[in-house]
Design a protein around this motif. Structure first.
Motif, PDB file in Angstrom:
ATOM      1  N   GLN A 123       0.808  -1.234   0.209  1.00  0.00           N
ATOM      2  CA  GLN A 123      -0.014  -0.015  -0.071  1.00  0.00           C
ATOM      3  C   GLN A 123       0.783   1.193  -0.217  1.00  0.00           C
ATOM      4  O   GLN A 123       0.517   2.197  -0.762  1.00  0.00           O
ATOM      5  CB  GLN A 123      -0.671   0.245   1.294  1.00  0.00           C
ATOM      6  CG  GLN A 123      -2.040   0.976   1.112  1.00  0.00           C
ATOM      7  CD  GLN A 123      -3.173   0.617  -0.224  1.00  0.00           C
ATOM      8  OE1 GLN A 123      -3.338  -0.568  -0.120  1.00  0.00           O
ATOM      9  NE2 GLN A 123      -3.394   1.677  -0.995  1.00  0.00           N
ATOM     10  N   ARG A 124       1.819   1.140   0.697  1.00  0.00           N
ATOM     11  CA  ARG A 124       2.812   2.399   1.002  1.00  0.00           C
ATOM     12  C   ARG A 124       3.435   2.595  -0.615  1.00  0.00           C
ATOM     13  O   ARG A 124       3.441   3.891  -0.621  1.00  0.00           O
ATOM     14  CB  ARG A 124       3.844   2.364   2.216  1.00  0.00           C
ATOM     15  CG  ARG A 124       3.240   2.770   3.265  1.00  0.00           C
ATOM     16  CD  ARG A 124       4.156   2.479   4.488  1.00  0.00           C
ATOM     17  NE  ARG A 124       3.777   2.564   5.875  1.00  0.00           N
ATOM     18  CZ  ARG A 124       4.034   3.720   6.478  1.00  0.00           C
ATOM     19  NH1 ARG A 124       4.443   4.827   6.055  1.00  0.00           N
ATOM     20  NH2 ARG A 124       3.481   3.899   7.759  1.00  0.00           N
ATOM     21  N   VAL A 125       4.168   1.529  -0.945  1.00  0.00           N
ATOM     22  CA  VAL A 125       4.845   1.926  -2.181  1.00  0.00           C
ATOM     23  C   VAL A 125       3.923   2.389  -3.274  1.00  0.00           C
ATOM     24  O   VAL A 125       4.198   3.193  -3.994  1.00  0.00           O
ATOM     25  CB  VAL A 125       5.562   0.661  -2.361  1.00  0.00           C
ATOM     26  CG1 VAL A 125       6.182   0.833  -3.903  1.00  0.00           C
ATOM     27  CG2 VAL A 125       6.596   0.166  -1.310  1.00  0.00           C
ATOM     28  N   GLN A 126       2.710   1.757  -3.271  1.00  0.00           N
ATOM     29  CA  GLN A 126       1.821   1.906  -4.401  1.00  0.00           C
ATOM     30  C   GLN A 126       1.336   3.593  -4.365  1.00  0.00           C
ATOM     31  O   GLN A 126       1.336   4.267  -5.377  1.00  0.00           O
ATOM     32  CB  GLN A 126       0.700   1.157  -4.314  1.00  0.00           C
ATOM     33  CG  GLN A 126       0.273   0.132  -5.709  1.00  0.00           C
ATOM     34  CD  GLN A 126       1.651  -0.150  -6.483  1.00  0.00           C
ATOM     35  OE1 GLN A 126       2.240  -1.297  -6.354  1.00  0.00           O
ATOM     36  NE2 GLN A 126       1.661   0.588  -7.368  1.00  0.00           N
ATOM     37  N   ASP A 127       0.947   3.957  -3.072  1.00  0.00           N
ATOM     38  CA  ASP A 127       0.517   5.330  -2.881  1.00  0.00           C
ATOM     39  C   ASP A 127       1.644   6.270  -3.199  1.00  0.00           C
ATOM     40  O   ASP A 127       1.383   7.117  -3.794  1.00  0.00           O
ATOM     41  CB  ASP A 127       0.257   5.385  -1.189  1.00  0.00           C
ATOM     42  CG  ASP A 127      -1.243   4.751  -1.153  1.00  0.00           C
ATOM     43  OD1 ASP A 127      -1.764   4.343  -1.911  1.00  0.00           O
ATOM     44  OD2 ASP A 127      -1.512   4.627   0.321  1.00  0.00           O
TER      45      ASP A 127
END
Ligand code: GDP
Length: 327
Positions: A143-147
């Motif tokens: 999630q963090r990387v994608q965001d």
């Protein structure tokens, strides 16, 4: 020195924070170091590489964290220009926020300068973590990387995530998936295996590089670690049987020095069908060449009686593979 360019070889670059497991992964996968022995690996301060000559020549290297590879005065083309995939390793048993921000710098850099390089994230050292924690960590990292990538304007850049550990089969399965993507022959091989599966009612088929136990192709159905585990163990059986009995007449003057691919796939070995209790399935195992093995999983009630049918179809598959690798 960083590995040299050789056409068609899968070339990988491992990156990540200090002690995340870069050397361990390279050594366990490509040099067959027993996982427990990685405890005593010394921290490396230079670019370390490993390679393995099997069906293919796998090449990999790792970059020590302190090398300022992204700084403008660093000649990054010598490092990145020939790389097929950059694998970022995150130690999931450690604080990983710093690792994620470093990862993002590299991902953005690659998206800008080397958009054709695959970017893969190993959420590593998952052994010893509870299922729940493992899952949460995986989700949080993704999630963090994608965001963040979206914020940088690279939301469409595809990044793949894997849960890995050197203490089980997961690292080999993840490496298989990373490497498969780099093989130009993949679509053709996948089509052939999918066809084999539907013709012979096989659940899952893997084409293994026998030595590394990396599969270089599988049919189009979904993959499960458990299937890989069962098949991977039978690759050892193939190797054992071969060593005990020798599956084909080989003159003592082996043609080892000849270039791999073509010479290597010009015969088909014997096949074995066996019942695997743990998976409650039948296994079909066949040596396709000196360095390639075909492993298939079949449900109950579709066992030994099909051996002849499968043998026949695998002969056809074998000839087709010859064509694929002739190119
Ligand atoms: P590097 O600095 O990134 O090259 O990290 P190393 O490969 O030297 O590994 C650092 C430590 O992590 C070693 O003690 C390894 O035994 C340990 N390690 C590597 N992979 C795993 C793993 O999958 N699980 C666990 N529990 N430890 C690991």
């Amino acid at each position: 020195p960083p590995p040299t360019k050789r056409k068609g070889n899968p070339r990988l670059l491992f990156m990540g924070m200090r002690r995340c497991g870069k050397s361990s992964v390279q050594k366990v996968v490509f040099q067959k170091l027993p996982p427990a022995d990685t405890l005593y690996l010394e921290t490396t301060n230079r670019i370390e590489s490993a390679s393995m000559q099997s069906f293919m020549h796998f090449e990999s290297a790792e970059i020590p964290t302190q090398l300022p590879v992204l700084s403008p005065d660093f000649d990054h083309s010598t490092i990145f220009s020939n790389i097929g995939a950059v694998i970022w390793i995150i130690d999931s048993q450690d604080e990983y926020l710093t690792s994620i921000s470093e990862l993002l710098r590299v991902a953005v850099f690659l998206a800008e300068h080397y958009p054709r390089t695959n970017f893969e994230v190993f959420i590593h050292k998952t052994d010893g973590l509870s299922e729940e924690y493992k899952y949460d960590t995986f989700r949080e990292v993704r999630q963090r990387v994608q965001d963040e990538l979206s914020d940088y304007g690279y939301g469409d850049r595809s990044v793949s995530y894997y849960q890995t550990s050197i203490f089980d089969h997961s690292i080999f399965e993840a490496m298989s998936k990373v490497i498969m993507k780099l093989l130009p022959q993949l679509p053709a091989m996948e089509t052939l295996l999918t066809k084999l599966c539907s013709t012979c009612r096989i659940q899952k088929a893997y084409l293994f590089d026998t030595v590394s136990k990396i599969y270089i192709a599988t049919d189009a159905s979904p993959t499960f670690l458990k299937d890989y585990e069962v098949c991977s163990d039978y690759v050892d059986v193939i190797v054992d049987i071969k060593q005990l009995y020798g599956w084909r007449d080989k003159s003592p003057v082996d043609n080892r020095d000849e270039p791999q691919h073509a010479a290597d796939v010009s015969f088909v070995g014997e096949s074995v069908v066996t019942f695997d209790r743990s998976g409650d399935t039948y296994i079909y195992a066949r040596e396709i060449s000196d360095s390639l093995s075909l492993l298939c999983l079949m449900g109950q009630g579709s066992g030994a009686d099909k051996k002849v049918l499968i043998d026949y179809n695998v002969d056809i598959l074998h000839d087709a593979l010859l064509q694929v690798f002739k190119v």
